[in-house]
Design a protein around this motif. Sequence first.
Motif, mmCIF file in Angstrom:
data_model
loop_
_atom_site.group_PDB
_atom_site.id
_atom_site.type_symbol
_atom_site.label_atom_id
_atom_site.label_comp_id
_atom_site.label_asym_id
_atom_site.label_seq_id
_atom_site.Cartn_x
_atom_site.Cartn_y
_atom_site.Cartn_z
ATOM 1 N N GLY A 150 0.801 -1.220 0.000
ATOM 2 C CA GLY A 150 0.000 0.000 0.000
ATOM 3 C C GLY A 150 0.831 1.266 0.000
ATOM 4 N N THR A 151 2.131 1.162 0.313
ATOM 5 C CA THR A 151 3.014 2.320 0.235
ATOM 6 C C THR A 151 3.134 2.756 -1.222
ATOM 7 N N ARG A 152 3.126 4.062 -1.456
ATOM 8 C CA ARG A 152 3.221 4.581 -2.816
ATOM 9 C C ARG A 152 4.617 5.143 -3.074
ATOM 10 N N VAL A 153 5.165 4.779 -4.229
ATOM 11 C CA VAL A 153 6.488 5.266 -4.623
ATOM 12 C C VAL A 153 6.319 6.236 -5.786
ATOM 13 N N LEU A 154 6.849 7.440 -5.635
ATOM 14 C CA LEU A 154 6.772 8.451 -6.673
ATOM 15 C C LEU A 154 8.090 8.515 -7.427
ATOM 16 N N PHE A 155 8.006 8.356 -8.746
ATOM 17 C CA PHE A 155 9.157 8.496 -9.634
ATOM 18 C C PHE A 155 8.949 9.758 -10.469
#
Length: 384
Positions: A150-155
């Motif tokens: 559920g953690t979101r990673v922003l690229f």
Amino acid sequence: MTEEDIQLDEVQDPDHIDYDYVPYGQIEHETRDENKPEVDFDEQARLTSVKHLFSKLDPAVVKAQGDAIGEIGLALRYRQDKELLMIRVVSAHGLASRQVARLSVDPQVEVKLLDSVDEDMIRTTIKKDSNNPVWNEILTFKVDEYSLEGTRVLFRVVDGSDVIGELMVPLDWDVLDGETEWFDLQDQRDWSIGGALHVRVKYTNPTTLHVNVASAEGLCGKDKDKLSDPYVRVTLAGKYPVKSTKVIKGTVNPVWSETFDYAIPVQLLQTATILLAVYNKNLIDADDFLGEARISLHDYKHFHEIDNWFPLADLKHVARHRSEWSKGAVEQELREALVAHITCRSPNLIFNNTSNKNRVIRLSCSKAGQKSKLTIKDGKLIFD
């Protein structure tokens, strides 16, 4: 709108109308690769080719200047023994400069965990003068296993201070397989926006569209107490005023239950778009933007009722959506102009001696990429 922007076309018999089409030979020429042998198109492929050809002319389909272009290759893996999230930034293709004077870019990738307490950011190296850079670098984050899913990673791919494009990937075990996947870059947006809006839409004869703004849940808290004073601005594409709900004080789960009515002919429903923008009311500074929901009525059946929750997103900078809303307004304007001309029987060069004739009058505006059509049958006006 000048006369040279508008073209009229007439068809004398509305029972035998040949709709605008592109010759198959032209489609074949546009889509054929000279270095490959010719292949036979089936019907679906032919329709796809037509859509591709028209997309080059349609401002609502073609990417507007400023839209993100390119894709990025990523591989993600999680080491349970070390509670370590490992991200390999492989490469990118087709990056485009945001500056008119430059063709090449100096790209760098910024990676950030959106839901982390620290929200640390790690960057790759900068690749000079490359629209197709190859990094092949591994970046690592310390992440507890229980909070991983559920953690979101922003690229975010940047060129100096310019953001070329970005991508958000929610983590789950399916994407943590270590295999390289390619993702399309999107335009920059505000990822703090969240929540959903409950809206009901109903159409009643003869010409009334009812938009009920019921409630919202999970809005972003902008005040010091992590709450907001939210209200909703409701817009219908075309010549319609912006209407607003009342302000609900101190909540991220407001209930409005307000209905707004719009007079719109049933013939225009399929071109209509409802835009609902949520704001936090401020007394001194400008109101804070909390997200938008967009409801297209393209496939709407006017005898049914829409009763759904719509997720809020940051659509303020999506040029393609704005272009589409503007096109809906242009089409309505064209139709209203035709009705006015027919009612006044003016100008004579179009409407002279039409009372006993069957005619189809088409009006197109090339700059807006929009067309409209009215039919006169037995001297009566018929909307299509």
